[in-house]
Write an enzyme that holds these catalytic residues in place. Sequence first.
Site, PDB file in Angstrom:
ATOM      1  CD  GLU A  43       5.028  -0.233  -4.946  1.00 51.64           C
ATOM      2  OE1 GLU A  43       5.456  -0.474  -3.812  1.00 51.64           O
ATOM      3  OE2 GLU A  43       4.881  -1.115  -5.827  1.00 51.64           O
ATOM      4  CE  LYS A 116       4.633  -3.027  -0.828  1.00 50.81           C
ATOM      5  NZ  LYS A 116       5.455  -2.886  -2.045  1.00 50.81           N
ATOM      6  CB  CYS A 153       2.869  -3.205  -4.678  1.00 46.49           C
ATOM      7  SG  CYS A 153       3.598  -4.220  -5.994  1.00 46.49           S
TER       8      CYS A 153
END
Length: 294
Positions: A43, A116, A153
Amino acid sequence: MKELKIGFLQQHNVASTINNISRLAEGIKDLARRGAELVVLQELHNSLYFCQTESVDNFDLAEPIPGPSTRFYGDLAKELGIVLVTSLFERRSAGLYHNTAVVFEKDGTIAGMYRKMHIPDDPAYYEKFYFTPGDLGFNPIRTSVGTLGVMVCWDQWYPEAARLMALAGAEILIYPTAIGYESSDTPEEQQRQRMAWQTVMRGHAVANGLPVVAVNRVGQEPDPSNQTNGIQFWGTSFVCGPQGELYYEASTDDEESIIVSVDMHHSEQVRRWWPFLRDRRIENYGNITRRFID
């Protein structure tokens, strides 16, 4: 058997983005030379993890998509003939930024993007200051090596996200990651957190009958504000199979450049043994869209 050779780089980042990108490029080239067909990066791999503090100056790190990084990594994917999963700080407009995974096809074109969806806001992880939640949904990205369910994540903790990717046809779940230890926690608590992180993703593999790839950064990154002791990223990048079986687990402390071969047809057999998708009681799941059931 449909073997896919997956390469990943677990890297310790430094303050110089030029240095980080240069080392990434060399690592990607080396993985391709060794036979990797799909390469996954961690990331926000171009820079330090800047979310340890809230500073408007850090928005200068963001860039448009397409932009300089997509040109660079797209050219690299084309030169090497690989599918490449990257993680970029996207400037969509003034005051509108995303944490965005960009997947490149072997010809260097952008195969797809994922913004995300789940954004944390914890000490040293002040991501809500920087990132607008994604608006592209949980849609797998079709590539020449397979259909990739790419998330980022904090999305790792949500079984709903993994399930939606699986239901939309993902053949593998991929998580670029930046997560580590809080220095004030006891060593025992630190290890509980690290193992919970891995366990929940191995659970997604089992529940959906899909392989999982998680690529984390490694090493100590200081807190620029000096309010904390910084983050010790715990590495432990791993690849597991559709029954949660570990194919490879990286070090907690060292950089690594690894290729793991995954049989992409094995999921079909596992889903025949364990037909979880068949036995879902979808008519009874309406409350899943509620925040809480009082």
